[in-house]
Design an enzyme around this catalytic site. Sequence first.
Site, PDB file in Angstrom:
ATOM      1  N   LYS A   1       0.579  -0.869   0.239  1.00  0.00           N
ATOM      2  CA  LYS A   1       0.071   0.175   0.315  1.00  0.00           C
ATOM      3  C   LYS A   1       1.302   1.420  -0.142  1.00  0.00           C
ATOM      4  CE  LYS A   1      -4.164   0.811   0.018  1.00  0.00           C
ATOM      5  NZ  LYS A   1      -5.594  -0.143  -0.366  1.00  0.00           N
TER       6      LYS A   1
HETATM    7  P1  NAD Z   1     -12.412   7.573  -3.665  1.00  0.00           P
HETATM    8  O1  NAD Z   1     -11.780   8.687  -3.492  1.00  0.00           O
HETATM    9  O2  NAD Z   1     -12.228   8.018  -5.116  1.00  0.00           O
HETATM   10  O3  NAD Z   1     -13.961   7.872  -3.303  1.00  0.00           O
HETATM   11  C1  NAD Z   1     -13.943   8.025  -1.466  1.00  0.00           C
HETATM   12  C2  NAD Z   1     -15.705   8.447  -1.124  1.00  0.00           C
HETATM   13  O4  NAD Z   1     -15.330   8.608   0.152  1.00  0.00           O
HETATM   14  C3  NAD Z   1     -15.920   9.963  -1.637  1.00  0.00           C
HETATM   15  O5  NAD Z   1     -17.003   9.731  -2.699  1.00  0.00           O
HETATM   16  C4  NAD Z   1     -15.321  10.828  -0.512  1.00  0.00           C
HETATM   17  O6  NAD Z   1     -16.348  12.133  -0.594  1.00  0.00           O
HETATM   18  C5  NAD Z   1     -15.958   9.671   0.731  1.00  0.00           C
HETATM   19  N1  NAD Z   1     -15.129  10.510   1.917  1.00  0.00           N
HETATM   20  C6  NAD Z   1     -13.655  10.949   2.376  1.00  0.00           C
HETATM   21  N2  NAD Z   1     -13.705  11.302   3.288  1.00  0.00           N
HETATM   22  C7  NAD Z   1     -15.574  10.675   4.451  1.00  0.00           C
HETATM   23  C8  NAD Z   1     -15.773  10.743   5.584  1.00  0.00           C
HETATM   24  N3  NAD Z   1     -14.687  11.319   6.391  1.00  0.00           N
HETATM   25  N4  NAD Z   1     -16.991  10.452   5.638  1.00  0.00           N
HETATM   26  C9  NAD Z   1     -18.017  10.264   4.498  1.00  0.00           C
HETATM   27  N5  NAD Z   1     -17.401   9.767   3.303  1.00  0.00           N
HETATM   28  C10 NAD Z   1     -15.887  10.639   3.419  1.00  0.00           C
HETATM   29  O7  NAD Z   1     -11.941   6.856  -2.820  1.00  0.00           O
HETATM   30  P2  NAD Z   1     -12.702   5.270  -3.483  1.00  0.00           P
HETATM   31  O8  NAD Z   1     -11.477   4.293  -4.604  1.00  0.00           O
HETATM   32  O9  NAD Z   1     -13.726   4.807  -3.369  1.00  0.00           O
HETATM   33  O10 NAD Z   1     -11.895   4.567  -2.305  1.00  0.00           O
HETATM   34  C11 NAD Z   1     -13.202   4.045  -1.281  1.00  0.00           C
HETATM   35  C12 NAD Z   1     -12.891   2.643  -0.034  1.00  0.00           C
HETATM   36  O11 NAD Z   1     -12.367   1.410  -1.044  1.00  0.00           O
HETATM   37  C13 NAD Z   1     -11.304   3.047   0.513  1.00  0.00           C
HETATM   38  O12 NAD Z   1     -11.325   2.569   1.441  1.00  0.00           O
HETATM   39  C14 NAD Z   1     -10.801   2.441  -0.546  1.00  0.00           C
HETATM   40  O13 NAD Z   1      -9.149   1.784  -0.159  1.00  0.00           O
HETATM   41  C15 NAD Z   1     -11.361   0.883  -0.749  1.00  0.00           C
HETATM   42  N6  NAD Z   1     -11.196  -0.109  -1.763  1.00  0.00           N
HETATM   43  C16 NAD Z   1     -11.103   1.468  -3.247  1.00  0.00           C
HETATM   44  C17 NAD Z   1     -10.580   0.127  -3.833  1.00  0.00           C
HETATM   45  C18 NAD Z   1     -10.088   0.420  -5.753  1.00  0.00           C
HETATM   46  O14 NAD Z   1     -10.097   0.490  -6.887  1.00  0.00           O
HETATM   47  N7  NAD Z   1     -10.455   2.040  -5.643  1.00  0.00           N
HETATM   48  C19 NAD Z   1     -10.525  -1.090  -4.140  1.00  0.00           C
HETATM   49  C20 NAD Z   1     -10.515  -1.740  -2.649  1.00  0.00           C
HETATM   50  C21 NAD Z   1     -10.758  -0.897  -1.318  1.00  0.00           C
END
Ligand code: NAD
Length: 416
Positions: free
Chosen positions: A106
């Site tokens: 990570k």
């Molecule tokens: P992203 O940046 O595209 O979206 C994050 C979202 O969370 C946004 O809508 C943001 O406004 C919201 N957010 C941020 N702070 C917040 C808060 N305090 N309260 C509520 N909402 C909040 O990120 P993502 O890629 O969608 O990732 C989201 C989660 O999924 C993370 O935990 C990440 O590790 C996990 N994840 C992502 C992927 C991927 O392929 N992108 C894969 C596995 C896991």
Amino acid sequence: MAEEHTPLTVSLSQLKLACKKLELDSGIYKMLSLPKRSISVSIDIRMDNGTVGVFNGLRVQHWDARGPFKGGVRYYPNITLDEVTALAMLMTWKCAIADIPFGGAKGGVCVDSKKMSKHELERLTRRYVSLIFEYLGPQRDIPAPDMYTDAQTMAWIMDTYSQLKGFIIPESVTGKPVEVGGSWGRTEATGKGVVFCVKQAAENNGLKLKNAAVAIQGFGNVGYHAAEAAREAGAKVVAVSDSTGGIYSLDGLNIPDVMSHKEKTQSVQGYQGTKNITNEELLELPCDVLIPAAMENQITRKNADKIKAKMVAEGANGPTTPDADKILYEKEICLIPDILANSGGVTVSYFEWVQNLTREQWPLDLVNRKLEDKMSKAFNDVVAIVEKEESDMRTGALMLGVGRVANAIKTLGLWP
Ligand code: NAD
């Protein structure tokens, strides 16, 4: 001890539990409890106004017994080494559960990306890559998008790595745009995979998805695509949220239209015909399926008892604390853990890497079919352990992931 857990103490207690259940020797626990390599760098860049900006960049490589390190890079203020290490460990188990040949890593940069211009973000990304470049590479460590990084960030990472090597190396990164070697279906894979698991679990639990009420915290990559997939599965997405708050409508939301509204106003709030709610209220809504898809530590000892959903599918990494896990289990709420539920992203990342190595591009329907096959196998493998051990799904998934990594370590042996 409650709620004072850090992401790393949570990951370590999960590892300990899995090792105990699998009756692994203490040497394996000791080896897996520490990452193989942790890198911390200082990223100095010229800001648009001529001043110098200094940012801390991290990359943690946990274990690579099953293949090269693989893991997202997130841009977020106040990221700690503890958090990045915990997330790298989760990636090791996730890749093993999905049965793809990668280890866990990570990365993160402590930055409020919303306050940076596109040019500043590009300079930050390129400088970060240049500082950790010798530890990256298609056979070493392959980055992917995570919170506040996207396909464009991955294109900059790939280009910087390639420029430093002297030739274009698409397989050095995944989640990049299709026009530079990205895979069809990668952008939506994580959200789609979450809903695929929900469908499987609903079938097993006799829950009908047609018109089921779904609430989703987070409206970024994972949250948006999970919302779209839930709608396609016949469910009604009644609430979504972002960092500014959430919206609720009993009639269901028009997801693409909510996204247009967010793009125009920077917030989902204020969308026509909905009620503004807080992120806390969203989690406690009466609904059938709750998908936390934002960040860690959202369902805790303080609110777990108020969760009314029948099923929780973890789109985010680490949204539920161990105390909350116990409460949800006692309430007989089906929880699909992150290391299974959100593994669709890394699975299609693996497909992207294979396509790049073989200089092929697979059509979307092939990618989606392969994704379903992989996720279905992973889901059934976890359920088989859950039934045998009479455990919750997180314990079953951890046993599967940790067990596969431990087997690889034992087979390879220790050198010298
Ligand atoms: P992203 O940046 O595209 O979206 C994050 C979202 O969370 C946004 O809508 C943001 O406004 C919201 N957010 C941020 N702070 C917040 C808060 N305090 N309260 C509520 N909402 C909040 O990120 P993502 O890629 O969608 O990732 C989201 C989660 O999924 C993370 O935990 C990440 O590790 C996990 N994840 C992502 C992927 C991927 O392929 N992108 C894969 C596995 C896991």
